[in-house]
Design an enzyme around this catalytic site. Structure first.
Site, PDB file in Angstrom:
ATOM      1  NE  ARG A 245      44.036  39.556  34.435  1.00 59.57           N
ATOM      2  CZ  ARG A 245      43.616  40.738  34.834  1.00 59.57           C
ATOM      3  NH1 ARG A 245      44.196  41.719  34.964  1.00 59.57           N
ATOM      4  NH2 ARG A 245      42.340  40.366  35.368  1.00 59.57           N
ATOM      5  CD  GLU A 274      49.995  38.642  38.807  1.00 55.77           C
ATOM      6  OE1 GLU A 274      50.019  39.166  37.726  1.00 55.77           O
ATOM      7  OE2 GLU A 274      49.014  38.392  39.367  1.00 55.77           O
ATOM      8  CG  HIS A 293      47.563  41.980  39.572  1.00 57.36           C
ATOM      9  ND1 HIS A 293      47.294  40.618  38.715  1.00 57.36           N
ATOM     10  CD2 HIS A 293      46.661  42.700  39.102  1.00 57.36           C
ATOM     11  CE1 HIS A 293      46.491  40.854  38.000  1.00 57.36           C
ATOM     12  NE2 HIS A 293      46.005  42.263  37.930  1.00 57.36           N
TER      13      HIS A 293
END
Length: 329
Positions: A245, A274, A293
């Site tokens: 993360r 993000e 991601h």
């Protein structure tokens, strides 16, 4: 199969779109559930709220807050895609008598594959090489152009030897890498199978590793786990790889470490936020690779996540033990 009137009512963010149920999964879901979108809940709250028994939390949506939980009196479980549950307030959810489930097994291999991809691409300066090969200005390949280095014989330090960390170690072993790991608990069987060495202190791992791989869950204990002190411990030739993360890394400290040569490079599948703001300094550094991601972004992994979520929902509806219940609150 049950008739549509008997199907459990499940809340989703939307059908399709950026955060909604995937069109490819729709038939599978509709055979088992009556799907209610957040828009429908808001428009017909009095008619539908009391019928909803589960939340299908895809791409961290719908937002699970106190207001939502208060209006769903029959809610049994929130099934969340992926291994991480840092977007869910588990204590608050539990206070409503609601259980939470995730999909840790479904994401393991795809995330480990992506982690090794980032390691290899960063080690061999792959993106830079690709740009050279396709550039209209290239008229020859320089004989003395070199990438960062070989991974054969290099030391990989894995921070977090859970399911994914262990899978990464399994993939690194055939490359002849020396594997170190730091974890809350030593894992003797796993370390023996991959020839890994346990580092009780994170500092020992950082000082020895050529590649530092972050694979921990986000928690108050791991937030900004890697900051200014940790970067100063790392080798100037080291690469940081993060598939956990974004907040596990102090990004301001990372920018400074990259600019000042405290570490060689970084490869990040996660950031915060993000996506990053388009003027963020990390986007302007040539020694950084950032991906969107995408650790679980394969058709097989997404399908497996969906099916595991369905299993947890069906378990809850039938009053069974929930297959993938999150119990560490």
């Amino acid at each position: 199969m049950e008739t549509s009137k008997e199907l459990p009512w499940v809340l989703v963010e939307e059908i399709g779109g950026s955060y909604g149920v995937m069109e490819e999964h729709l038939d599978y879901l509709k055979e088992r559930f009556t799907l209610i979108t957040m828009k429908e809940l808001k428009e017909k709250k009095e008619q539908v709220a009391e019928k909803i028994v589960c939340i299908f939390n895809w791409a961290n949506k719908p937002d699970v807050n106190r207001e939502l939980l208060q209006c769903l009196p029959r809610l049994k479980v929130i099934a969340s895609a992926g291994a991480g549950v840092d977007h869910l307030d588990l204590k608050m959810i539990s206070s409503f008598g609601v259980k939470a489930a995730n999909t840790p097994n479904a994401v393991t291999d795809s995330t480990a594959d992506l982690a090794m991809t980032l390691l290899l691409v960063s080690a061999r300066s792959f993106l830079e090489g690709c740009k050279i090969a396709v550039s209209p200005e290239t008229d020859h390949f320089k004989a003395n152009w070199v990438s960062i280095g070989d991974i054969t014989g290099a030391t990989l330090g894995i921070v977090g030897m859970g399911r994914i960390g262990y899978k990464i170690a399994q993939r690194a072993k055939p490359f002849g890498m020396k594997i170190l790991y730091h974890n809350r608990h030593q894992r003797p069987e796993e370390e023996m199978s991959v020839g890994a060495t346990y580092c009780e202190n994170l500092a020992d791992l950082l000082q020895q590793s050529d590649y530092v791989m972050l694979v921990v869950n986000l928690s108050p204990q791991t937030e900004k786990l890697i900051g200014r002190r940790e970067f100063k411990l790392m080798k100037p030739s080291a690469t940081l790889i993060n598939v956990s993360r974004g907040p596990v890394v102090d990004q301001d400290a990372l920018v400074d470490a990259l600019k000042e040569g405290e570490i060689k490079a970084a490869a990040l599948d996660v950031t915060y936020p993000e996506p990053l703001p388009r003027d963020h300094p990390l986007l302007k550094l040539s020694n950084v690779i950032i991906t969107p991601h995408m650790g679980t972004a394969t058709c097989d992994a997404l399908r497996a996540m969906m099916e595991d979520m369905v299993q947890s929902i069906m378990d809850a509806v039938k009053g069974h033990s929930i297959s993938y219940e999150v119990t560490d609150i």
